[in-house]
Design an enzyme around this catalytic site. Sequence first.
Site, PDB file in Angstrom:
ATOM      1  N   GLN A 111       2.116  -1.503  11.153  1.00 18.79           N
ATOM      2  CA  GLN A 111       0.859  -2.208  11.410  1.00 18.79           C
ATOM      3  C   GLN A 111       1.141  -3.672  11.722  1.00 18.79           C
ATOM      4  O   GLN A 111       2.187  -4.215  11.349  1.00 18.79           O
ATOM      5  CB  GLN A 111      -0.092  -2.102  10.222  1.00 18.79           C
ATOM      6  CG  GLN A 111       0.500  -2.593   8.925  1.00 18.79           C
ATOM      7  CD  GLN A 111      -0.540  -2.685   7.814  1.00 18.79           C
ATOM      8  OE1 GLN A 111      -1.678  -3.062   8.044  1.00 18.79           O
ATOM      9  NE2 GLN A 111      -0.131  -2.360   6.614  1.00 18.79           N
TER      10      GLN A 111
ATOM     11  N   ASN B  10      -0.942  -7.310  11.361  1.00 21.77           N
ATOM     12  CA  ASN B  10      -2.142  -7.964  10.825  1.00 21.77           C
ATOM     13  C   ASN B  10      -2.197  -9.419  11.268  1.00 21.77           C
ATOM     14  O   ASN B  10      -1.166 -10.059  11.483  1.00 21.77           O
ATOM     15  CB  ASN B  10      -2.153  -7.874   9.297  1.00 21.77           C
ATOM     16  CG  ASN B  10      -2.337  -6.438   8.834  1.00 21.77           C
ATOM     17  OD1 ASN B  10      -3.127  -5.700   9.413  1.00 21.77           O
ATOM     18  ND2 ASN B  10      -1.602  -6.033   7.823  1.00 21.77           N
TER      19      ASN B  10
ATOM     20  N   HIS C 154       1.904 -11.832  -2.654  1.00 22.04           N
ATOM     21  CA  HIS C 154       1.579 -10.409  -2.577  1.00 22.04           C
ATOM     22  C   HIS C 154       2.814  -9.548  -2.305  1.00 22.04           C
ATOM     23  O   HIS C 154       3.755  -9.974  -1.650  1.00 22.04           O
ATOM     24  CB  HIS C 154       0.587 -10.169  -1.435  1.00 22.04           C
ATOM     25  CG  HIS C 154      -0.695 -10.920  -1.588  1.00 22.04           C
ATOM     26  ND1 HIS C 154      -1.557 -11.168  -0.548  1.00 22.04           N
ATOM     27  CD2 HIS C 154      -1.281 -11.483  -2.673  1.00 22.04           C
ATOM     28  CE1 HIS C 154      -2.612 -11.842  -0.984  1.00 22.04           C
ATOM     29  NE2 HIS C 154      -2.454 -12.063  -2.270  1.00 22.04           N
TER      30      HIS C 154
ATOM     31  N   ARG D 218       5.558 -23.857  33.780  1.00 23.05           N
ATOM     32  CA  ARG D 218       4.282 -23.249  33.384  1.00 23.05           C
ATOM     33  C   ARG D 218       4.082 -23.277  31.880  1.00 23.05           C
ATOM     34  O   ARG D 218       2.962 -23.195  31.387  1.00 23.05           O
ATOM     35  CB  ARG D 218       4.237 -21.775  33.838  1.00 23.05           C
ATOM     36  CG  ARG D 218       4.314 -21.599  35.328  1.00 23.05           C
ATOM     37  CD  ARG D 218       4.614 -20.147  35.664  1.00 23.05           C
ATOM     38  NE  ARG D 218       5.902 -19.734  35.092  1.00 23.05           N
ATOM     39  CZ  ARG D 218       6.378 -18.484  35.165  1.00 23.05           C
ATOM     40  NH1 ARG D 218       5.690 -17.544  35.767  1.00 23.05           N
ATOM     41  NH2 ARG D 218       7.554 -18.201  34.631  1.00 23.05           N
TER      42      ARG D 218
ATOM     43  N   ARG E 105      -2.544 -18.513   0.164  1.00 19.17           N
ATOM     44  CA  ARG E 105      -2.734 -17.053   0.086  1.00 19.17           C
ATOM     45  C   ARG E 105      -1.465 -16.485  -0.534  1.00 19.17           C
ATOM     46  O   ARG E 105      -0.367 -16.845  -0.139  1.00 19.17           O
ATOM     47  CB  ARG E 105      -2.924 -16.432   1.469  1.00 19.17           C
ATOM     48  CG  ARG E 105      -4.229 -16.775   2.162  1.00 19.17           C
ATOM     49  CD  ARG E 105      -4.410 -15.881   3.383  1.00 19.17           C
ATOM     50  NE  ARG E 105      -5.457 -16.360   4.270  1.00 19.17           N
ATOM     51  CZ  ARG E 105      -6.470 -15.611   4.725  1.00 19.17           C
ATOM     52  NH1 ARG E 105      -6.586 -14.351   4.364  1.00 19.17           N
ATOM     53  NH2 ARG E 105      -7.357 -16.117   5.556  1.00 19.17           N
TER      54      ARG E 105
ATOM     55  N   LYS F  17       8.327  -7.346   5.972  1.00 20.34           N
ATOM     56  CA  LYS F  17       7.317  -8.038   6.787  1.00 20.34           C
ATOM     57  C   LYS F  17       8.013  -9.066   7.664  1.00 20.34           C
ATOM     58  O   LYS F  17       8.934  -9.749   7.204  1.00 20.34           O
ATOM     59  CB  LYS F  17       6.337  -8.841   5.911  1.00 20.34           C
ATOM     60  CG  LYS F  17       5.477  -8.049   5.004  1.00 20.34           C
ATOM     61  CD  LYS F  17       4.560  -9.002   4.212  1.00 20.34           C
ATOM     62  CE  LYS F  17       4.016  -8.321   2.986  1.00 20.34           C
ATOM     63  NZ  LYS F  17       3.210  -9.205   2.144  1.00 20.34           N
TER      64      LYS F  17
ATOM     65  N   GLU G 133      -0.794  -2.277  -4.217  1.00 14.77           N
ATOM     66  CA  GLU G 133      -0.738  -3.738  -4.106  1.00 14.77           C
ATOM     67  C   GLU G 133      -0.452  -4.390  -5.459  1.00 14.77           C
ATOM     68  O   GLU G 133      -0.981  -3.967  -6.484  1.00 14.77           O
ATOM     69  CB  GLU G 133      -2.077  -4.275  -3.599  1.00 14.77           C
ATOM     70  CG  GLU G 133      -2.242  -4.204  -2.105  1.00 14.77           C
ATOM     71  CD  GLU G 133      -3.519  -4.911  -1.681  1.00 14.77           C
ATOM     72  OE1 GLU G 133      -3.416  -5.863  -0.901  1.00 14.77           O
ATOM     73  OE2 GLU G 133      -4.601  -4.512  -2.157  1.00 14.77           O
TER      74      GLU G 133
ATOM     75  N   HIS H 189       5.199 -12.385  -1.194  1.00  9.71           N
ATOM     76  CA  HIS H 189       5.055 -13.335  -0.086  1.00  9.71           C
ATOM     77  C   HIS H 189       3.735 -14.088  -0.181  1.00  9.71           C
ATOM     78  O   HIS H 189       2.699 -13.530  -0.585  1.00  9.71           O
ATOM     79  CB  HIS H 189       5.102 -12.591   1.265  1.00  9.71           C
ATOM     80  CG  HIS H 189       4.675 -13.451   2.407  1.00  9.71           C
ATOM     81  ND1 HIS H 189       3.442 -13.358   2.999  1.00  9.71           N
ATOM     82  CD2 HIS H 189       5.330 -14.486   3.016  1.00  9.71           C
ATOM     83  CE1 HIS H 189       3.350 -14.288   3.945  1.00  9.71           C
ATOM     84  NE2 HIS H 189       4.482 -14.978   3.978  1.00  9.71           N
TER      85      HIS H 189
HETATM   86  C1  LIG Z   1      -3.513  -6.893   3.261  1.00  5.68           C
HETATM   87  C2  LIG Z   1      -4.698  -6.078   3.820  1.00  5.68           C
HETATM   88  C3  LIG Z   1      -5.989  -6.353   3.441  1.00  5.68           C
HETATM   89  N1  LIG Z   1      -7.026  -5.613   3.905  1.00  5.68           N
HETATM   90  C4  LIG Z   1      -8.403  -5.944   3.484  1.00  5.68           C
HETATM   91  C5  LIG Z   1      -8.624  -6.002   1.986  1.00  5.68           C
HETATM   92  C6  LIG Z   1      -9.699  -7.083   1.850  1.00  5.68           C
HETATM   93  O1  LIG Z   1     -10.975  -6.530   2.049  1.00  5.68           O
HETATM   94  C7  LIG Z   1      -9.428  -8.034   3.001  1.00  5.68           C
HETATM   95  C8  LIG Z   1      -8.667  -9.291   2.581  1.00  5.68           C
HETATM   96  O2  LIG Z   1      -7.502  -8.874   1.850  1.00  5.68           O
HETATM   97  P1  LIG Z   1      -6.602  -9.935   1.090  1.00  5.68           P
HETATM   98  O3  LIG Z   1      -7.469 -10.872   0.340  1.00  5.68           O
HETATM   99  O4  LIG Z   1      -5.547  -9.174   0.337  1.00  5.68           O
HETATM  100  O5  LIG Z   1      -5.941 -10.701   2.329  1.00  5.68           O
HETATM  101  P2  LIG Z   1      -4.737 -11.728   2.280  1.00  5.68           P
HETATM  102  O6  LIG Z   1      -4.843 -12.549   1.036  1.00  5.68           O
HETATM  103  O7  LIG Z   1      -4.692 -12.456   3.543  1.00  5.68           O
HETATM  104  O8  LIG Z   1      -3.471 -10.762   2.159  1.00  5.68           O
HETATM  105  C9  LIG Z   1      -2.296 -11.066   2.843  1.00  5.68           C
HETATM  106  O9  LIG Z   1      -1.666 -12.149   2.170  1.00  5.68           O
HETATM  107  C10 LIG Z   1      -0.390 -12.513   2.658  1.00  5.68           C
HETATM  108  C11 LIG Z   1       0.163 -13.600   1.766  1.00  5.68           C
HETATM  109  C12 LIG Z   1       0.516 -11.360   2.861  1.00  5.68           C
HETATM  110  O10 LIG Z   1       1.712 -11.397   2.625  1.00  5.68           O
HETATM  111  C13 LIG Z   1      -0.114 -10.160   3.513  1.00  5.68           C
HETATM  112  O11 LIG Z   1       0.766  -9.049   3.498  1.00  5.68           O
HETATM  113  C14 LIG Z   1      -1.418  -9.825   2.864  1.00  5.68           C
HETATM  114  O12 LIG Z   1      -1.178  -9.366   1.533  1.00  5.68           O
HETATM  115  O13 LIG Z   1      -8.663  -7.279   3.962  1.00  5.68           O
HETATM  116  C15 LIG Z   1      -6.813  -4.588   4.798  1.00  5.68           C
HETATM  117  O14 LIG Z   1      -7.774  -3.906   5.250  1.00  5.68           O
HETATM  118  N2  LIG Z   1      -5.539  -4.312   5.230  1.00  5.68           N
HETATM  119  C16 LIG Z   1      -4.477  -5.022   4.762  1.00  5.68           C
HETATM  120  O15 LIG Z   1      -3.299  -4.752   5.165  1.00  5.68           O
END
Ligand SMILES: Cc1cn([C@H]2C[C@H](O)[C@@H](COP(=O)(O)OP(=O)(O)O[C@H]3O[C@@H](C)C(=O)[C@@H](O)[C@H]3O)O2)c(=O)[nH]c1=O
Length: 184
Positions: free
Chosen positions: A56, A58, A72, A34, A69, A82, A153, A129
């Site tokens: 959490q 994400n 961070h 499968r 990206r 993470k 952050e 990261h």
């Molecule tokens: C990281 C994060 C962002 N946000 C919001 C903030 C903003 O409006 C939108 C996009 O955020 P960012 O541009 O920071 O998203 P992004 O660049 O994808 O951030 C991520 O990058 C990678 C490399 C990681 O390691 C993750 O932990 C996280 O930092 O989402 C949350 O609501 N919760 C979260 O945990």
Amino acid sequence: MKTFRSSSMSRFTRIPTALSNLLVIERQRLGDERGFFSRFFCTEELADFGIGRIAQINHTMTQAKGAIRGMHFQRPPDDEAKFVSCLAGAVFDVAVDLRPQSSTYLRWHGEVLSAENARSMMIPPSFAHGFQTLTENCELIYLHDKPYAPGAEGGVNALDPRISIAWPLPVAQMSERDRNFPML
Ligand SMILES: Cc1cn([C@H]2C[C@H](O)[C@@H](COP(=O)(O)OP(=O)(O)O[C@H]3O[C@@H](C)C(=O)[C@@H](O)[C@H]3O)O2)c(=O)[nH]c1=O
């Protein structure tokens, strides 16, 4: 030998890296006609590897190939572990050691994570990261052991010459925030 309540064998292979506590985890797949069954995460087994509770989960999707990206992190006391996995496409995933006392301070490790290779990065606290997409439409899942703390952050510039990450592709896209992180 350690036993686990749900099974007598671990579903995860631990692959050490040159940076202490930074691990690559291979999620084993039990295949049949499968498709496959795979345990994605296990608090009990992976507690030993650095993550004890999940605060959490994400999910991101990145359309363009060559997009970056990162890099961070969250500052103490919100510094987090993470567990990063790629469920669609492939990325070059990178962690940078930001532990000032570490013998590998500012060194980075990169690993291809893809839907096919079923590898994840277990990133300890005090690492930055980020990743570069190697295909279009990459989807990543992040398991975090701490809640999102916008005030905590921080970021290091993915193109910082002092860190000198060997990104495999020309940079196709970065967010304005990521482009503006200062150089060390
Ligand atoms: C990281 C994060 C962002 N946000 C919001 C903030 C903003 O409006 C939108 C996009 O955020 P960012 O541009 O920071 O998203 P992004 O660049 O994808 O951030 C991520 O990058 C990678 C490399 C990681 O390691 C993750 O932990 C996280 O930092 O989402 C949350 O609501 N919760 C979260 O945990």
